[in-house]
Design a protein around this motif. Structure first.
Motif, short mmCIF file in Angstrom:
data_model
loop_
_atom_site.label_atom_id
_atom_site.label_comp_id
_atom_site.label_asym_id
_atom_site.label_seq_id
_atom_site.Cartn_x
_atom_site.Cartn_y
_atom_site.Cartn_z
N GLN B 92 0.84 -1.19 0.00
CA GLN B 92 0.00 0.00 0.00
C GLN B 92 0.88 1.24 0.00
O GLN B 92 0.55 2.25 -0.60
CB GLN B 92 -0.89 -0.02 1.24
CG GLN B 92 -1.91 1.07 1.26
CD GLN B 92 -2.37 1.37 2.67
OE1 GLN B 92 -2.06 0.69 3.62
NE2 GLN B 92 -3.12 2.43 2.80
N GLU B 169 -0.83 -5.57 2.44
CA GLU B 169 -1.98 -4.68 2.66
C GLU B 169 -2.35 -3.88 1.42
O GLU B 169 -2.36 -2.65 1.44
CB GLU B 169 -1.69 -3.72 3.81
CG GLU B 169 -1.73 -4.41 5.16
CD GLU B 169 -1.49 -3.43 6.28
OE1 GLU B 169 -2.07 -2.34 6.24
OE2 GLU B 169 -0.72 -3.77 7.20
N GLY B 172 -5.67 -1.24 1.76
CA GLY B 172 -5.89 -0.32 2.88
C GLY B 172 -6.44 1.02 2.41
O GLY B 172 -5.87 1.64 1.52
N GLY B 173 -7.56 1.45 3.00
CA GLY B 173 -8.11 2.77 2.68
C GLY B 173 -8.85 2.86 1.36
O GLY B 173 -9.31 3.93 0.98
N VAL B 174 -8.95 1.75 0.64
CA VAL B 174 -9.58 1.79 -0.68
C VAL B 174 -11.11 1.71 -0.56
O VAL B 174 -11.64 1.03 0.31
CB VAL B 174 -9.03 0.63 -1.55
CG1 VAL B 174 -9.76 0.53 -2.87
CG2 VAL B 174 -7.54 0.82 -1.79
N HIS B 201 -5.74 -6.38 6.74
CA HIS B 201 -6.41 -6.19 8.03
C HIS B 201 -7.93 -6.24 7.89
O HIS B 201 -8.65 -6.06 8.85
CB HIS B 201 -6.00 -4.86 8.67
CG HIS B 201 -4.60 -4.86 9.20
ND1 HIS B 201 -4.08 -5.93 9.90
CD2 HIS B 201 -3.61 -3.95 9.13
CE1 HIS B 201 -2.83 -5.66 10.24
NE2 HIS B 201 -2.52 -4.47 9.79
N TYR B 202 -8.40 -6.45 6.66
CA TYR B 202 -9.85 -6.61 6.45
C TYR B 202 -10.18 -8.09 6.57
O TYR B 202 -9.77 -8.89 5.72
CB TYR B 202 -10.26 -6.14 5.06
CG TYR B 202 -10.21 -4.65 4.84
CD1 TYR B 202 -11.26 -3.84 5.26
CD2 TYR B 202 -9.13 -4.06 4.20
CE1 TYR B 202 -11.23 -2.46 5.04
CE2 TYR B 202 -9.10 -2.69 3.98
CZ TYR B 202 -10.15 -1.90 4.40
OH TYR B 202 -10.11 -0.55 4.17
#
Lengths: 305, 254
Positions: B92, B169, B172-174, B201-202
């Motif tokens: 990421q 990761e 992340g944040g997408v 982390h999802y």
């Protein structure tokens, strides 16, 4: 008095409309969540409310102070934890905390009680340089630094991004404790599952709020029946669902696909017959409650095909 | 010690007692596992459990203290350059050069990974067409939305058709819709036989993996299909599995 109130805020960077028509109210002692992906405008909104940049349009106030006229007063009552790690890497844990206290004309001793709960978890490492801390400890130190001047409002910009699920849960427990002390919190996150931990949320995308309400009301606002569909071949199942004309939307959601059907064109029985016809085995179709992520995708109206 | 001839051909990663110490601290503690060809392997664990250290060893970027591992049939201790040639990597934090155009990024990585000169232009057009990015060929990467960047970065990471791609990761944040499109790209790559080694982390994404390992305090606490893990732990979902296992962590954060 609301802790934060914003009325039709707009902000442009050159040609890019970063925020438009943003209105929100954070009640005293509330946890208000800004939920949306990177690039949605969350950080811009924090920077306006923290009086670091000026809005192009609209008005906003924090604790009753105007973000333009009374910016100096706002800075005294707000604790701000920016998204990127904001601490001095070459100072130790204690030096960072002492520094932030001195900026606000106070001392660690004087306000020890306001950070005690969280600080005690990192105190064994108080002589370690901040740069050498693990992610979870940096996060706790940053929160202490944002709390050391006893602010009445906290701005937390993506405090849990890149943090594992267990530490994320711990962090939210800390926020609940701060709320009990009467601190109002505006917090942003890209993790939709954290939305249910807020009193109110705004779903934000491309600089606009898609919706602002309590998490429960946002879920109630999901305007179709939602079905969870599984079979032995999940990847083929997804493409087969999308080929069915009666299917309105279909997204992978962990161990099941979440599906909405076109009213009058298809019901769950039709779907079951269709999938059996395509030789899917162990088909399981259940009606379920939507979650905030379902709502976000419905409201953002993006089709994934 | 195992010899090369003992590595089953369908195993793209084989690790045996892989260990890494930093001074007195054992970051990775006797890691043993195998990943098959075309498998989507989820590599989960709390922050500080040792995932990044393990991944760096498998990519040939860091040398193990003891134990051994083979990636794409090559020894991670002695054949690091050969390994780098047949893996792709994307994280990421760093993926593409923001100040280069879309096609320039593809051109650069294709060159680094040794894609034959004559193939690059044609394959670039194919890729942009598949992603629906034809109109953005000349755009600077920094002007793209994050979700597009991540999809492009993934496609660039597998442009040289590596045997295995490491994703740290990646989502992340997408945006939630783009996150799902990203996973569809992962499925397509796996269907073509590319092995996918992914951290996230999802926990809903853990369900999309064929098998998942969960690291706790430097070792693998559990490794199985998501369904088997849920059954063994009587958990309702992977989030629950993760919480049950990660709670066993004894190592205080250092």
């Amino acid at each position: 008095m609301n802790a934060v109130s914003a009325n039709l805020i707009g902000k442009k960077y050159g040609k890019l409309q970063a925020l438009s028509g943003i209105s929100l109210e954070v009640g005293e002692g509330d946890i208000f969540g800004l939920i949306g992906p990177d690039g949605a405008g969350k950080t811009t909104l924090f920077r306006i409310l923290a009086t670091l940049i000026l809005p192009d349009e609209g008005t906003a106030s924090v604790c009753g102070f105007d973000v333009i006229k009374d910016y100096a007063k706002i800075r005294k009552v707000v604790g701000y934890m920016p998204g990127r790690f904001s601490l001095y890497q070459d100072l130790t844990v204690l030096e960072n905390l002492t520094f932030f206290a001195s900026v606000f004309h106070t001392t660690v001793e004087e306000n020890y009680d306001s950070v005690k709960d969280i600080y005690q978890q990192i105190e064994p490492f108080k002589n370690r340089r901040a740069g050498a801390l693990s992610g979870g400890m940096k996060q706790k130190l940053a929160l202490c630094c944002a709390l050391i001047h006893e602010p009445s409002v906290l701005f937390l910009d993506e405090p849990t991004t890149g943090v594992d699920p267990v530490s994320r849960k711990e962090f939210w427990t800390m926020l609940q404790r701060l709320k009990q002390r009467g601190i109002s919190i505006l917090v942003s996150t890209p993790y939709m599952d954290e939305a249910s931990l807020c009193d109110r949320i705004a779903l934000i995308q491309n600089g606009k709020f898609l919706k602002t309400d309590t998490p429960q009301n946002i879920i109630k606002g999901f305007d179709s029946e939602l079905w969870s569909v599984r079979s032995d071949h999940m990847s083929k199942l997804l493409s087969d669902l999308r080929l069915n004309e009666g299917v309105s939307s279909s997204f992978a959601f962990g161990d099941a696909h979440h599906v909405t059907l076109k009213n009058g064109k298809c019901n769950s029985h039709d779907l079951s017959v269709y999938l059996d016809g395509l030789k899917h085995t162990n088909v399981c179709i259940q009606k379920i409650e939507p979650n905030v992520e379902d709502c976000f995708m419905q409201l953002s109206g993006k089709n994934i095909l | 010690m195992i010899s090369k001839t003992q590595i089953p051909e369908d195993k793209v990663i084989v690790a045996r007692d892989l260990t890494k110490k930093f001074g007195n601290f054992t970051a990775v503690d006797h890691l043993s596992f195998e990943v098959g060809k075309g498998e989507i392997f989820g590599f989960l664990g709390a922050n500080g459990a040792g995932k990044t250290t393990a991944m760096r060893m498998l990519c040939g970027l860091s040398k193990q203290t003891s134990g051994e591992a083979w990636v794409a049939g090559y020894d991670i201790a002695r054949e690091t350059e050969k390994i780098k040639r047949c893996i792709g990597y994307m994280s990421q934090k760093f993926a593409l050069y923001e100040d280069l155009k879309v096609w320039e990024n593809i051109r650069l990585y294709a060159g680094i990974y040794g894609v034959p000169e004559k193939d690059i232009a044609g394959r670039t057009d194919d890729l942009l067409k598949r992603l629906g990015f034809e109109a953005e060929k000349q755009a600077l990467v920094k002007s793209l939305p994050l979700g597009w960047k991540q999809k492009l970065a993934f496609s660039v990471a597998i442009f040289h058709e590596p045997k295995i791609v490491f994703l740290d990761e990646p989502t992340g944040g997408v945006d939630p819709a783009v996150r799902r499109q990203f996973w569809e790209l992962i499925y397509q790559a796996a269907d073509r036989g590319i092995t996918v080694f992914v951290t996230t982390h999802y926990m809903d994404e853990a369900e999309y993996c064929n098998r998942v390992s969960i690291m706790v305090d430097g070792h693998i606490e559990a490794l199985d299909t998501p369904n088997n893990l849920k059954q063994q732990l009587e958990a309702k979902n992977m989030d629950d599995v993760f919480h049950q296992l990660a709670r066993k962590a004894k190592r205080t954060e250092q």
